[in-house]
Design a protein around this motif. Structure first.
Motif, PDB file in Angstrom:
ATOM      1  N   ALA B  95       0.834  -1.204   0.000  1.00 24.24           N
ATOM      2  CA  ALA B  95       0.000   0.000   0.000  1.00 24.24           C
ATOM      3  C   ALA B  95       0.869   1.255   0.000  1.00 24.24           C
ATOM      4  O   ALA B  95       0.641   2.177  -0.787  1.00 24.24           O
ATOM      5  N   LEU B  96       1.877   1.280   0.854  1.00 27.43           N
ATOM      6  CA  LEU B  96       2.747   2.459   0.929  1.00 27.43           C
ATOM      7  C   LEU B  96       3.496   2.658  -0.383  1.00 27.43           C
ATOM      8  O   LEU B  96       3.586   3.768  -0.904  1.00 27.43           O
ATOM      9  N   ALA B  97       4.016   1.558  -0.928  1.00 24.99           N
ATOM     10  CA  ALA B  97       4.750   1.666  -2.192  1.00 24.99           C
ATOM     11  C   ALA B  97       3.827   2.178  -3.292  1.00 24.99           C
ATOM     12  O   ALA B  97       4.227   3.003  -4.121  1.00 24.99           O
ATOM     13  N   ALA B  98       2.577   1.708  -3.278  1.00 27.54           N
ATOM     14  CA  ALA B  98       1.635   2.145  -4.310  1.00 27.54           C
ATOM     15  C   ALA B  98       1.329   3.627  -4.167  1.00 27.54           C
ATOM     16  O   ALA B  98       1.254   4.351  -5.162  1.00 27.54           O
ATOM     17  N   VAL B  99       1.158   4.094  -2.933  1.00 29.19           N
ATOM     18  CA  VAL B  99       0.916   5.526  -2.718  1.00 29.19           C
ATOM     19  C   VAL B  99       2.108   6.321  -3.235  1.00 29.19           C
ATOM     20  O   VAL B  99       1.953   7.331  -3.927  1.00 29.19           O
TER      21      VAL B  99
END
Lengths: 309, 307
Positions: B95-99
């Motif tokens: 999720a963080l990488a996608a953000v």
């Protein structure tokens, strides 16, 4: 004119009355905005084309979407099979066309349920006020508290995988946005002078809702529903891809991608064709929805008085 | 908010009872690959508390859940909580990488689009954004696997652990979100670039680049923060599918696997955790909004959201 002719010409006059209304709408402010809008033209064109394919296409395809032909499996695009064949030798182009019918029917069904449910709940909340209003809006908050697809996934999983259950799952998930928008717009309209005076006149509540509130919430609902059709196509394809929607051998786009993933290297067309079809459909709905939003000027929907005063 | 949380937990728990047929029978049949005897069903019901009235079952489940005990998996005989903790980091990482991916793509594109309004740059970026929103992310995932892993051999096909495993899923998940954020950055920038303080900065002779990136962008990003926060739900939705595509062990794969084998304690656990995380994030976004923009009164925005 004698009664005789009047009686006979009634159906025709009704048709011409409808045509006249359409013509008048076309020349109105909103109608002109819609005709001039490039997004509506392009998106509407795409959607009409898809609709045509979905209705007529399955009668024109030369193959049976479920007919297996193992001797011609995993063939690349050719004249006989313009989009190749899948792992069971079925014609991909044929399955794509049949899939259009399922995807569109599913999207329309789920969106229709969302619209009816959401609009009813929104109007009910706005008209009732008080405890009923609070309770219904809390229910909407609760629905919106779940990430949509996760909730749909679990509902579809619990009910068992089928297209029908996907429609149920996606309807349960999507109604709250409509309810909120309808309620907000209905509340705004409710305080306007023409509704106030209708109430003072003693107009029954049902009539006020039908004649005054409902017509004034149509525009935002139409815009939201159009954009929603795209979202639902994506979500339904996702559920089918995960194995919770349409079941093989049904020709559904998400299922087709799921079936093609094992042959990614050997037959990349198996996932490409349905993927492009999904993206094309969703682009069509999104363009149409964005265009409608601009043309119907939905951001200012609750001060639509500019025409009357 | 508390009403919402109670409602969320109630609905989460009630899922089990949506399934047609007797859950105890269904679970036992799947567990032992054959129809169970009546005695077995009775024993299972008593063991899992399934013979109690619904309210009692729900109350005891909620009581345990609040204390961090989400029950024990039917199949893995492991506590659900420890399973969740085992899988959660992979999903958070994704999720963080996608953000990060989405912001890296969206902010420069959105700014360029607004600054060069109605030029080919603007039009191209809008078309790309529309395509990004409209593409099914599982399809994008397979296309990336096909090109980057199978044809070019740059990244591993599936799994988790290294940075190489994270790149493709993050791009897949980040792209859809980037499309939404690009549009928002564009709208927000257009609004801010019209503001008087931007004209003031320009007339003072501040360089255009500085005007755009310092004066305008900082203010334009306020609504963007909100949307990024609200997109958290979108990320959770997307993560489920992206994890399945890349066979990453995460909450998504755990959820989908458990749904198919009807491992209800896990399903309930994952849904409860994601929904609560979603609700809490939305509250945090409201707070962040107030902190970022001192003009907004605390609670002022909440009125329009909850009225």
């Amino acid at each position: 004119m004698s009664e005789h002719t009047a009686g006979r010409s009634q159906p025709t006059s009704r048709v011409s009355a409808v045509l006249e209304r359409v013509r008048r709408f076309g020349r109105s402010r909103v109608g002109t905005a819609m005709r001039m809008n490039g997004q509506i033209r392009l998106g509407g064109g795409i959607v009409c084309l898809l609709g045509l394919v979905a209705v007529v296409g399955p009668f024109l395809t030369p193959y049976d979407p479920a007919a297996q032909a193992l001797e011609t499996r995993l063939q690349g695009p050719s004249l006989a099979h313009p989009l190749g064949t899948d792992s069971l030798g079925r014609d991909v182009a044929t399955r794509l066309v049949h899939g259009a019918r399922i995807s569109l029917a599913l999207a329309v069904a789920a969106t229709a349920v969302r619209v009816v449910l959401g609009t009813t709940i929104g109007l009910l909340a706005a008209v009732s006020g008080g405890l009923v209003d609070t309770a219904l809006m809390r229910l909407a908050d609760i629905q919106l508290a779940f990430p949509g697809l996760v909730l749909a996934l679990v509902i579809a999983g619990a009910l068992g995988p089928s297209i029908q259950n996907v429609v149920i799952a996606l309807s349960v998930v999507g109604w709250a946005t409509y309810a909120r928008i309808v309620r907000a717009n209905a509340l705004a309209v409710k305080e306007r002078p023409f509704v106030q005076s209708a109430r003072l006149y003693g107009t029954p509540k049902r009539r006020i809702v039908r004649r005054h509130l409902l017509p004034n919430v149509v525009n935002p609902v139409v815009v939201l529903a159009t954009l929603n059709l795209g979202t639902v196509v994506l979500a339904a394809a996702g559920l089918s891809f995960l194995g919770l929607g349409a079941q093989p051998p049904t020709a559904e786009w998400g299922t087709m991608i799921a079936g093609g993933r094992d042959y990614l290297r050997a037959a990349p067309w198996l996932i490409t064709a349905p993927g492009v079809a999904i993206a094309f459909t969703v682009i069509g709905f999104n363009l149409l929805g964005d265009g409608l939003r601009d043309a119907l000027d939905t951001d200012h929907i609750d001060d639509g008085k500019r025409r009357r005063t | 908010m508390s009403v919402v949380l109670v409602g969320v937990s109630l609905i989460t728990y009630a899922f089990v009872f949506l399934t047609p047929g007797d859950p105890a029978y269904t679970i036992l049949r799947e567990q032992q690959q054959g129809p169970p005897s009546d005695a077995q069903v009775e024993a299972f019901r008593a063991e899992q508390g399934l013979d109690e009235p619904f309210v009692v079952q729900y109350a005891s489940w909620l009581g345990d859940a609040v204390q961090g005990d989400l029950g024990i998996s039917y199949y893995r005989s492991e506590p659900v909580t420890s399973l969740l903790l085992e899988y959660l980091p992979n999903t958070l990482e994704l999720a963080l990488a996608a953000v990060a991916v989405s912001l890296l793509l969206a902010i420069p594109t959105g700014v360029a689009s607004a600054v060069h309004r109605d030029t080919w740059i603007d039009r191209t970026s809008q078309i790309v954004a529309l395509t990004g929103i409209s593409m099914p992310n599982f399809w994008l995932g397979y296309l990336l696997i096909l090109v980057c892993s199978l044809w070019l051999g740059l990244t591993p096909v599936s799994g988790a652990g290294t940075l190489g495993h994270l790149v493709l899923p993050a791009i897949t998940l980040g792209t859809g979100m980037a499309a939404v954020v690009t549009r928002l950055v564009r709208t927000s920038m257009l609004e801010v670039l019209d503001a008087e303080y931007v004209d003031t900065a320009r007339s003072k002779g501040v360089r255009e680049r500085l005007v755009v990136y310092k004066h305008a962008l900082r203010n334009a990003l306020i609504p963007v923060v909100t949307i990024v926060g609200l997109q958290f739900g979108f990320i959770l939705n997307g993560a489920v599918i992206v994890e399945v595509v890349f066979q990453r062990p995460g909450l998504g794969t755990l959820l989908v696997d458990s749904i198919f084998i009807r491992d209800y304690p896990i399903v309930q656990g994952v849904v409860l955790v994601t929904a609560v995380a979603f609700v809490v994030t939305n509250q945090l976004v409201d707070l962040a909004y107030v902190a970022l923009d001192p003009r907004i009164e605390p609670g002022g925005r909440g009125v329009s959201a909850n009225e």
